[in-house]
Design a protein around this motif. Structure first.
Motif, PDB file in Angstrom:
ATOM      1  N   ARG B 130       0.789  -1.165  -0.054  1.00 48.71           N
ATOM      2  CA  ARG B 130       0.167  -0.039  -0.043  1.00 48.71           C
ATOM      3  C   ARG B 130       0.677   1.230  -0.107  1.00 48.71           C
ATOM      4  O   ARG B 130       0.458   2.276  -0.671  1.00 48.71           O
ATOM      5  CB  ARG B 130      -0.866   0.282   1.287  1.00 48.71           C
ATOM      6  N   SER B 131       1.876   1.315   0.754  1.00 45.64           N
ATOM      7  CA  SER B 131       2.918   2.310   0.609  1.00 45.64           C
ATOM      8  C   SER B 131       3.462   2.573  -0.893  1.00 45.64           C
ATOM      9  O   SER B 131       3.554   3.642  -1.377  1.00 45.64           O
ATOM     10  CB  SER B 131       4.137   2.061   1.811  1.00 45.64           C
ATOM     11  N   MET B 133       1.958   1.626  -3.581  1.00 44.02           N
ATOM     12  CA  MET B 133       1.170   1.947  -4.298  1.00 44.02           C
ATOM     13  C   MET B 133       0.591   3.249  -4.274  1.00 44.02           C
ATOM     14  O   MET B 133       0.193   4.207  -5.114  1.00 44.02           O
ATOM     15  CB  MET B 133      -0.289   1.159  -4.439  1.00 44.02           C
ATOM     16  N   ASN B 134       0.926   3.962  -2.952  1.00 40.88           N
ATOM     17  CA  ASN B 134       0.795   5.267  -2.439  1.00 40.88           C
ATOM     18  C   ASN B 134       1.567   6.282  -3.317  1.00 40.88           C
ATOM     19  O   ASN B 134       1.418   7.184  -3.963  1.00 40.88           O
ATOM     20  CB  ASN B 134       0.605   5.279  -1.214  1.00 40.88           C
ATOM     21  N   ALA B 135       2.970   5.931  -3.389  1.00 42.96           N
ATOM     22  CA  ALA B 135       4.202   6.462  -3.951  1.00 42.96           C
ATOM     23  C   ALA B 135       4.162   6.337  -5.461  1.00 42.96           C
ATOM     24  O   ALA B 135       4.340   7.318  -6.013  1.00 42.96           O
ATOM     25  CB  ALA B 135       5.367   5.942  -3.361  1.00 42.96           C
ATOM     26  N   VAL B 136       3.677   5.260  -5.873  1.00 41.89           N
ATOM     27  CA  VAL B 136       3.392   5.123  -7.388  1.00 41.89           C
ATOM     28  C   VAL B 136       2.176   4.505  -7.885  1.00 41.89           C
ATOM     29  O   VAL B 136       1.925   3.368  -8.293  1.00 41.89           O
ATOM     30  CB  VAL B 136       4.571   4.210  -7.875  1.00 41.89           C
ATOM     31  N   PRO B 137       1.091   5.529  -7.668  1.00 44.85           N
ATOM     32  CA  PRO B 137      -0.244   4.897  -7.951  1.00 44.85           C
ATOM     33  C   PRO B 137      -0.450   4.552  -9.330  1.00 44.85           C
ATOM     34  O   PRO B 137      -1.522   3.680  -9.371  1.00 44.85           O
ATOM     35  CB  PRO B 137      -1.081   6.459  -7.539  1.00 44.85           C
ATOM     36  N   ARG B 139       1.026   2.179 -10.505  1.00 40.65           N
ATOM     37  CA  ARG B 139       1.452   0.883 -10.217  1.00 40.65           C
ATOM     38  C   ARG B 139       2.464   0.080 -11.174  1.00 40.65           C
ATOM     39  O   ARG B 139       3.349  -0.467 -10.909  1.00 40.65           O
ATOM     40  CB  ARG B 139       0.178  -0.098 -10.187  1.00 40.65           C
TER      41      ARG B 139
END
Lengths: 322, 298
Positions: B130-131, B133-137, B139
């Motif tokens: 989740r961290s 994907m938050n930084a690289v949404p 993906r």
């Protein structure tokens, strides 16, 4: 600014969020309140693009989160304190996140210092206490110095000093013009921190108003009256729009008439009144009033948590209401 | 925290920088993630040692075998040239000397393939995903960065280990008269294709970790594909009829293994065909993994 339009999420036939629309504005702290399973975390995950909405849309600062070129500078999120590899040190976790955006090492040290993690920054995150994990999650959220901050239960597991720190931090950031969206199950915390509240129950928005409005609007003002002749005064006060409950032999709770009106009736009829106290309606009262039909997981032992807590609410009203 | 205005242009404070997500940044992030785990560093060093160790063992076994043949021949009053010794092996017995650098390759497949599964499945297990994907949404860049790092690491470790194995083998076989050095046909080819093969296995491992989101499940399936399946396929050859003898060469491990050898054998796919087939298997796992990574909730 966060804007949700008809946002809905269905997990395998079970509706978690049932088409909610709301706006979280910049420059204030917006609280997100609701019972367990009401859809708070799901909504926050959809904002962050982790969960794909079944229908509807949500944008942050004007576009879907994933469409931002520098997402960490737009939104910082603490969704799950355990979103960390347990074998990696806090410092390396933050360093890896910072690297994606080219955020300098100095900023990593800065957020470690801000969150008070200096002593444990080189230790494995898996060994962190709940409170330390929350601090690390907040440090990660602050890394990009984002315009919008989304915090799911940020004070969960924090010590009193940590709770105060989070409260001051979000108030400070809101004053800086940032958008703060904060969920908590601690209503006292919300009453002290939030300016605006969005209350959700069973996937629907129940209330979306300033905190003061929610406290004032949901329950009519009540007055505690102590008198020698409770039964007599009760009959005298009874008329349209006024309800009187006798809670103790010499105590009445009056709704629908202000203290001055009660005193006038007592004076005119020669009844001795020795206490006349306006009851502050608390956010807790308001919350239970709003969500009494929306609690998903009732406890059957005491007739439901809302009912049980409501009985004790007047005793704690003073604590939370001011 | 610095004070600042809320106009978009001046919004980002200098201490946090103002750059957006770049692929170079995502690569650096994934590199930090890999190397900041002590277990990974130890594992990679041990893998290198294990591949060379097994390779050295294979060198010793072949040397002993060849030495015995030569001694027996001498006792019977004959001289056996290295060429004659080499021809005494049945074709396809795996005794070709140019193939020596890849003698320990199975260890590399097992460990680097498992590491690749863990590189993403451990993120699902711990919540780190989740961290990420938050930084690289978007993906896909995060997945691509993981894939590139795994390919480079697998290739470098496997070829280094292959070269080290060959450095051990060369003096041993030269000592009994073999004409074996870096210029021997197939030596450099097998070293570089060995690296590519293990890199492909790592990509399949990464894909399995992404598809199954589970470390134990991903590693089990990987072992199933590269070890159990080849044993099962070898039983097919016991079925009467020519047809069944040619089926096993199409499974991933056999096709990939064929890619590492040189020369044409009748009834067997050529090395380049094996390589292409193996690449197809890699894509068969990689493409669905990328699509599902983009689509699924995390």
């Amino acid at each position: 600014m966060i804007e949700a339009r008809d946002l809905a999420k269905v997990y395998g036939g079970k509706t978690a969020v049932a088409g909610v629309s709301f706006t979280v504005r910049a420059g204030q702290v917006t609280g997100f309140l609701g019972p367990n399973g009401a859809g708070k975390s799901t909504t926050m995950r959809m904002i962050m693009g982790l969960d794909r909405p079944t229908s509807g849309s949500v944008t942050v600062n004007g576009r879907p989160y994933a469409d931002h070129k520098a997402p960490l500078h737009e939104v910082g999120a603490l969704l799950d304190a355990k979103a960390v590899h347990t074998s990696r040190s806090a410092y390396n976790h933050l360093l890896a996140m910072a690297a994606t955006h080219g955020i300098p090492k100095a900023r990593v040290h800065e957020v470690i210092e801000m969150t008070g993690l200096e002593a444990v920054a080189r230790k494995k995150a898996g060994g962190f206490s709940l409170g330390m994990g929350q601090r690390l999650g907040i440090a990660a959220a602050l890394l990009g110095d984002p315009q919008t901050l989304i915090l799911d239960e940020p004070v969960n597991g924090l010590d009193p000093e940590g709770v105060l720190w989070v409260r001051n931090l979000v108030r400070y950031l809101a004053n800086q013009g940032k958008t703060i969206f904060l969920s908590s199950h601690l209503m006292s915390e919300m009453a002290q921190t939030a300016d605006h509240l969005i209350v959700i129950g069973r996937g629907r928005i129940i209330a979306d108003a300033p905190v003061k409005g929610i406290i004032a609007g949901t329950r009519q003002a009540r007055t505690l009256v102590r008198t020698d002749a409770a039964a007599h005064l009760s009959r005298l006060l009874a008329r349209d729009g006024v309800t009187v409950d006798q809670s103790e032999p010499e105590a009445l709770t009056v709704t629908g008439l202000d203290p001055r009106g009660i005193a006038q009736v007592a004076l005119a009829n020669g009844v001795l009144v020795y206490e006349l106290t306006p009851q502050m309606s608390s956010l807790e009262d308001a919350y239970f009033d709003l969500t009494k039909d929306e609690v998903e997981y009732h406890s059957h032992l005491t007739g439901g948590p809302a009912a049980a807590a409501r009985e004790t609410a007047p005793a704690t009203a003073g604590k939370y209401g001011r | 925290m610095s004070t600042r205005t809320t106009t978009p242009a001046a919004r980002i404070s200098s201490s946090a920088g103002s750059r957006g997500v770049t692929f170079a940044g995502v690569l650096r992030s994934e590199w930090i993630k890999l190397w900041s785990l002590m277990s990974t560093r130890i594992l990679l060093l041990l893998t290198l040692a294990a591949i060379v160790g097994v390779g050295a063992l294979a060198v010793l076994i072949r040397y002993t075998y060849l030495d015995e043949i030569a001694r027996n021949a001498r006792e019977q009053g004959q001289t056996m040239t290295p060429e004659m010794m080499e021809q005494s092996f049945p074709p396809g017995s795996g005794f070709e000397l140019y193939n020596l650098p890849n003698a320990g390759l199975q260890i590399g497949i097992l460990v680097l393939g498992s590491l690749a599964v863990l590189f993403i499945s451990s993120e699902y297990a711990t919540g780190m995903i989740r961290s990420t994907m938050n930084a690289v949404p978007r993906r896909t860049p995060a997945f691509a960065a993981k894939a590139i790092i795994l390919v480079v690491i697998s290739y470098v470790i496997t070829t280094l280990a292959g070269a080290a194995t060959f450095l051990i083998a060369m003096p041993v076989f030269q000592g009994i008269g073999f004409d074996l050095d870096w210029s021997t046909d197939g030596v450099l080819y097998s070293i570089s294709t060995g690296g590519l093969y293990v890199a492909g296995v790592a990509l399949i491992g990464l894909s399995l970790g992404t598809l199954l989101r589970n470390s134990a499940g991903g590693i089990t399936v990987l072992v199933g594909i590269f070890f159990v399946l080849s044993i099962a396929a070898s039983f097919l050859t016991l079925i009467p009829g020519e047809f069944w003898k040619y089926v096993p060469q199409y499974i991933p491990s056999e096709a990939g293994g064929r890619f590492l050898s040189i020369g044409h054998t009748d009834g067997v796919i050529d090395p380049w065909q094996g390589g292409l087939l193996f690449l197809g298997y890699v894509l068969l796992f990689l493409v669905p993994a990328m699509i599902l990574l983009k689509k699924r909730d995390v």
